[in-house]
Design a protein around this motif. Structure first.
Motif, PDB file in Angstrom:
ATOM      1  N   ASN A  53       0.818  -1.216   0.000  1.00 37.96           N
ATOM      2  CA  ASN A  53       0.000   0.000   0.000  1.00 37.96           C
ATOM      3  C   ASN A  53       0.852   1.267   0.000  1.00 37.96           C
ATOM      4  O   ASN A  53       0.363   2.348   0.269  1.00 37.96           O
ATOM      5  N   ARG A  54       2.170   1.107  -0.296  1.00 35.20           N
ATOM      6  CA  ARG A  54       3.141   2.201  -0.376  1.00 35.20           C
ATOM      7  C   ARG A  54       3.396   2.843   0.986  1.00 35.20           C
ATOM      8  O   ARG A  54       3.893   3.958   1.067  1.00 35.20           O
ATOM      9  N   GLU A  55       3.073   2.121   2.047  1.00 33.71           N
ATOM     10  CA  GLU A  55       3.357   2.610   3.389  1.00 33.71           C
ATOM     11  C   GLU A  55       4.797   2.276   3.758  1.00 33.71           C
ATOM     12  O   GLU A  55       5.293   1.180   3.484  1.00 33.71           O
ATOM     13  N   VAL A  56       5.475   3.239   4.383  1.00 26.99           N
ATOM     14  CA  VAL A  56       6.860   3.048   4.802  1.00 26.99           C
ATOM     15  C   VAL A  56       6.884   2.588   6.248  1.00 26.99           C
ATOM     16  O   VAL A  56       6.214   3.159   7.109  1.00 26.99           O
ATOM     17  N   MET A  57       7.669   1.543   6.520  1.00 25.03           N
ATOM     18  CA  MET A  57       7.782   1.053   7.887  1.00 25.03           C
ATOM     19  C   MET A  57       9.219   0.621   8.151  1.00 25.03           C
ATOM     20  O   MET A  57       9.977   0.313   7.230  1.00 25.03           O
ATOM     21  N   HIS A  58       9.595   0.638   9.424  1.00 24.85           N
ATOM     22  CA  HIS A  58      10.904   0.147   9.837  1.00 24.85           C
ATOM     23  C   HIS A  58      10.778  -1.306  10.263  1.00 24.85           C
ATOM     24  O   HIS A  58       9.837  -1.690  10.955  1.00 24.85           O
ATOM     25  N   SER A  69       6.896  -6.864   0.711  1.00 24.90           N
ATOM     26  CA  SER A  69       7.672  -5.679   1.064  1.00 24.90           C
ATOM     27  C   SER A  69       8.903  -5.553   0.179  1.00 24.90           C
ATOM     28  O   SER A  69       9.424  -6.541  -0.323  1.00 24.90           O
ATOM     29  N   LEU A  70       9.348  -4.318   0.017  1.00 23.15           N
ATOM     30  CA  LEU A  70      10.563  -4.055  -0.749  1.00 23.15           C
ATOM     31  C   LEU A  70      11.567  -3.327   0.134  1.00 23.15           C
ATOM     32  O   LEU A  70      11.243  -2.307   0.743  1.00 23.15           O
ATOM     33  N   ASP A  71      12.772  -3.863   0.214  1.00 19.66           N
ATOM     34  CA  ASP A  71      13.854  -3.189   0.924  1.00 19.66           C
ATOM     35  C   ASP A  71      14.563  -2.296  -0.095  1.00 19.66           C
ATOM     36  O   ASP A  71      15.534  -2.693  -0.736  1.00 19.66           O
ATOM     37  N   ILE A  72      14.049  -1.079  -0.240  1.00 20.27           N
ATOM     38  CA  ILE A  72      14.491  -0.187  -1.308  1.00 20.27           C
ATOM     39  C   ILE A  72      15.952   0.207  -1.149  1.00 20.27           C
ATOM     40  O   ILE A  72      16.715   0.222  -2.120  1.00 20.27           O
ATOM     41  N   THR A  73      16.359   0.537   0.069  1.00 23.37           N
ATOM     42  CA  THR A  73      17.735   0.999   0.246  1.00 23.37           C
ATOM     43  C   THR A  73      18.744  -0.113  -0.030  1.00 23.37           C
ATOM     44  O   THR A  73      19.848   0.158  -0.499  1.00 23.37           O
ATOM     45  N   SER A  74      18.371  -1.362   0.243  1.00 23.65           N
ATOM     46  CA  SER A  74      19.268  -2.470  -0.099  1.00 23.65           C
ATOM     47  C   SER A  74      19.418  -2.588  -1.610  1.00 23.65           C
ATOM     48  O   SER A  74      20.519  -2.809  -2.129  1.00 23.65           O
ATOM     49  N   MET A  75      18.296  -2.428  -2.323  1.00 22.86           N
ATOM     50  CA  MET A  75      18.349  -2.464  -3.782  1.00 22.86           C
ATOM     51  C   MET A  75      19.176  -1.297  -4.314  1.00 22.86           C
ATOM     52  O   MET A  75      19.990  -1.454  -5.228  1.00 22.86           O
ATOM     53  N   LEU A  76      18.980  -0.123  -3.720  1.00 21.80           N
ATOM     54  CA  LEU A  76      19.727   1.057  -4.154  1.00 21.80           C
ATOM     55  C   LEU A  76      21.215   0.901  -3.860  1.00 21.80           C
ATOM     56  O   LEU A  76      22.066   1.285  -4.673  1.00 21.80           O
ATOM     57  N   THR A  77      21.522   0.318  -2.703  1.00 25.59           N
ATOM     58  CA  THR A  77      22.923   0.081  -2.352  1.00 25.59           C
ATOM     59  C   THR A  77      23.573  -0.879  -3.338  1.00 25.59           C
ATOM     60  O   THR A  77      24.718  -0.674  -3.769  1.00 25.59           O
ATOM     61  N   SER A  78      22.837  -1.926  -3.705  1.00 25.72           N
ATOM     62  CA  SER A  78      23.364  -2.882  -4.686  1.00 25.72           C
ATOM     63  C   SER A  78      23.608  -2.206  -6.028  1.00 25.72           C
ATOM     64  O   SER A  78      24.651  -2.415  -6.667  1.00 25.72           O
ATOM     65  N   ASP A 234       9.661   3.744  -7.617  1.00 26.64           N
ATOM     66  CA  ASP A 234       8.505   4.243  -6.870  1.00 26.64           C
ATOM     67  C   ASP A 234       8.774   4.204  -5.370  1.00 26.64           C
ATOM     68  O   ASP A 234       8.463   5.159  -4.644  1.00 26.64           O
ATOM     69  N   GLY A 235       9.370   3.105  -4.908  1.00 25.17           N
ATOM     70  CA  GLY A 235       9.679   2.995  -3.487  1.00 25.17           C
ATOM     71  C   GLY A 235      10.681   4.039  -3.039  1.00 25.17           C
ATOM     72  O   GLY A 235      10.564   4.606  -1.945  1.00 25.17           O
ATOM     73  N   LEU A 236      11.665   4.310  -3.890  1.00 26.27           N
ATOM     74  CA  LEU A 236      12.659   5.332  -3.562  1.00 26.27           C
ATOM     75  C   LEU A 236      12.005   6.700  -3.460  1.00 26.27           C
ATOM     76  O   LEU A 236      12.314   7.487  -2.555  1.00 26.27           O
ATOM     77  N   TRP A 237      11.085   6.979  -4.375  1.00 31.47           N
ATOM     78  CA  TRP A 237      10.362   8.256  -4.338  1.00 31.47           C
ATOM     79  C   TRP A 237       9.560   8.386  -3.046  1.00 31.47           C
ATOM     80  O   TRP A 237       9.550   9.441  -2.409  1.00 31.47           O
ATOM     81  N   SER A 241      10.380  11.136  -0.180  1.00 28.94           N
ATOM     82  CA  SER A 241       9.317  12.081   0.174  1.00 28.94           C
ATOM     83  C   SER A 241       9.049  12.061   1.675  1.00 28.94           C
ATOM     84  O   SER A 241       8.931  13.117   2.317  1.00 28.94           O
ATOM     85  N   GLU A 242       8.956  10.850   2.232  1.00 26.17           N
ATOM     86  CA  GLU A 242       8.682  10.729   3.662  1.00 26.17           C
ATOM     87  C   GLU A 242       9.825  11.298   4.500  1.00 26.17           C
ATOM     88  O   GLU A 242       9.597  11.973   5.506  1.00 26.17           O
ATOM     89  N   GLU A 243      11.056  11.033   4.078  1.00 24.60           N
ATOM     90  CA  GLU A 243      12.198  11.524   4.846  1.00 24.60           C
ATOM     91  C   GLU A 243      12.323  13.041   4.750  1.00 24.60           C
ATOM     92  O   GLU A 243      12.691  13.701   5.725  1.00 24.60           O
ATOM     93  N   LEU A 244      12.016  13.600   3.586  1.00 23.05           N
ATOM     94  CA  LEU A 244      12.038  15.057   3.452  1.00 23.05           C
ATOM     95  C   LEU A 244      10.986  15.700   4.350  1.00 23.05           C
ATOM     96  O   LEU A 244      11.244  16.720   4.997  1.00 23.05           O
ATOM     97  N   LYS A 245       9.802  15.093   4.389  1.00 24.23           N
ATOM     98  CA  LYS A 245       8.751  15.606   5.276  1.00 24.23           C
ATOM     99  C   LYS A 245       9.198  15.522   6.732  1.00 24.23           C
ATOM    100  O   LYS A 245       8.963  16.444   7.523  1.00 24.23           O
ATOM    101  N   TYR A 246       9.854  14.407   7.074  1.00 24.74           N
ATOM    102  CA  TYR A 246      10.344  14.222   8.443  1.00 24.74           C
ATOM    103  C   TYR A 246      11.373  15.296   8.802  1.00 24.74           C
ATOM    104  O   TYR A 246      11.321  15.897   9.884  1.00 24.74           O
ATOM    105  N   LEU A 247      12.304  15.558   7.876  1.00 24.01           N
ATOM    106  CA  LEU A 247      13.326  16.574   8.128  1.00 24.01           C
ATOM    107  C   LEU A 247      12.716  17.968   8.242  1.00 24.01           C
ATOM    108  O   LEU A 247      13.102  18.763   9.107  1.00 24.01           O
ATOM    109  N   LEU A 248      11.754  18.263   7.365  1.00 27.12           N
ATOM    110  CA  LEU A 248      11.108  19.578   7.410  1.00 27.12           C
ATOM    111  C   LEU A 248      10.347  19.773   8.715  1.00 27.12           C
ATOM    112  O   LEU A 248      10.352  20.872   9.290  1.00 27.12           O
TER     113      LEU A 248
END
Length: 254
Positions: A53-58, A69-78, A234-237, A241-248
């Motif tokens: 459902n495009r929800e981000v969780m730890h 689930s998709l571990d986006i940062t692991s894919m990005l790191t690879s 899509d997951g990276l986006w 987006s969520e992290e930018l909102k968190y920082l703001l």
């Protein structure tokens, strides 16, 4: 490492009046810094996962990743690691750097002479036409784009036949189109097609725009072959987006 590398690149492009790449490298530097921050948060709080459902969780433990689930940062790191393995040897080892630049220079010259264009090699990485000389540097070899696509393709879990097809429609095509781009710049500058600013117009504007269109079409073709990449993008986006909102929100509270 990537943010440091790309953070220095705008200085080079300012010297060559390539302002499009100044903006691109600056944006990419900020992107790398944001990804580094996200990875630091993951180190402290657990991997970020994207649900269906495009929800981000730890997730406290990477092994708990569920099928949906998709571990986006692991894919990005690879993808980043694979891309770095392709790019940085050519950027940092003089033998490989000289080899790829020399090959591209020779191939460009061969095509020019095949069409009876009176160009000649002034130096191992310089081509002269009508007294106007173009220097071939690493950026003229398309190794950056090639590394990007190889990293993305290699990071996706998909059947081998589709991975090979994605490679074929991207890497060889990018290399050939880059040769055409270099040939165009040499001829446009040597023949002074656009007057005194022929090199800047041909290289910084026309060739840059053409490269952008070509990469867009190639990206579309790769995504059609590997729709799994859409999930990563899509997951990276979503995560960014969520992290930018968190920082703001944090800055707003401070």
């Amino acid at each position: 490492m990537f943010s440091i590398h790309w953070g220095y690149q705008p200085l080079h492009y300012v010297e060559t009046l390539d302002y499009a790449n100044v903006v691109l490298t600056f944006v990419f530097t900020l992107f790398c810094l944001l990804v580094a921050y996200i990875m630091f948060r993951e180190y402290r709080e657990g991997p970020l996962l994207i649900q269906k459902n495009r929800e981000v969780m730890h997730s406290e433990v990477s092994a708990k990743i569920e099928g949906g689930s998709l571990d986006i940062t692991s894919m990005l790191t690879s993808a980043s690691a694979l891309g770095a393995l392709v790019y940085f040897p050519f950027a940092n080892f003089s033998s490989l750097n000289t080899w790829i630049i020399g090959n591209v220079t020779s191939q460009v010259l061969w095509v020019l002479q095949y069409f009876e264009i009176p160009a000649y090699m002034k130096a191992w990485n310089m081509i002269t036409l009508n007294g106007y000389t173009v220097e071939i540097i690493l950026a003229c070899t398309a190794i950056e784009s090639i590394a990007l696509f190889m990293g993305l393709i290699g990071a996706v879990k998909a059947p081998l036949n589709r991975l090979v097809m994605a490679f074929i429609v991207s890497v060889p095509v990018i290399y050939v189109l880059n040769l055409i781009r270099d040939i165009f710049v040499v001829v446009a500058y040597g023949e002074q097609w656009f007057g005194a600013d022929s090199f800047i117009i041909a290289h910084n504007y026309i060739a840059k725009a053409g490269s952008g269109v070509a990469l867009f079409i190639i990206s579309y073709a790769v995504l059609k072959i590997l729709p799994e990449l859409l999930g990563m993008i899509d997951g990276l986006w979503v995560i960014l987006s969520e992290e930018l909102k968190y920082l703001l929100r944090r800055f707003a509270r401070d």
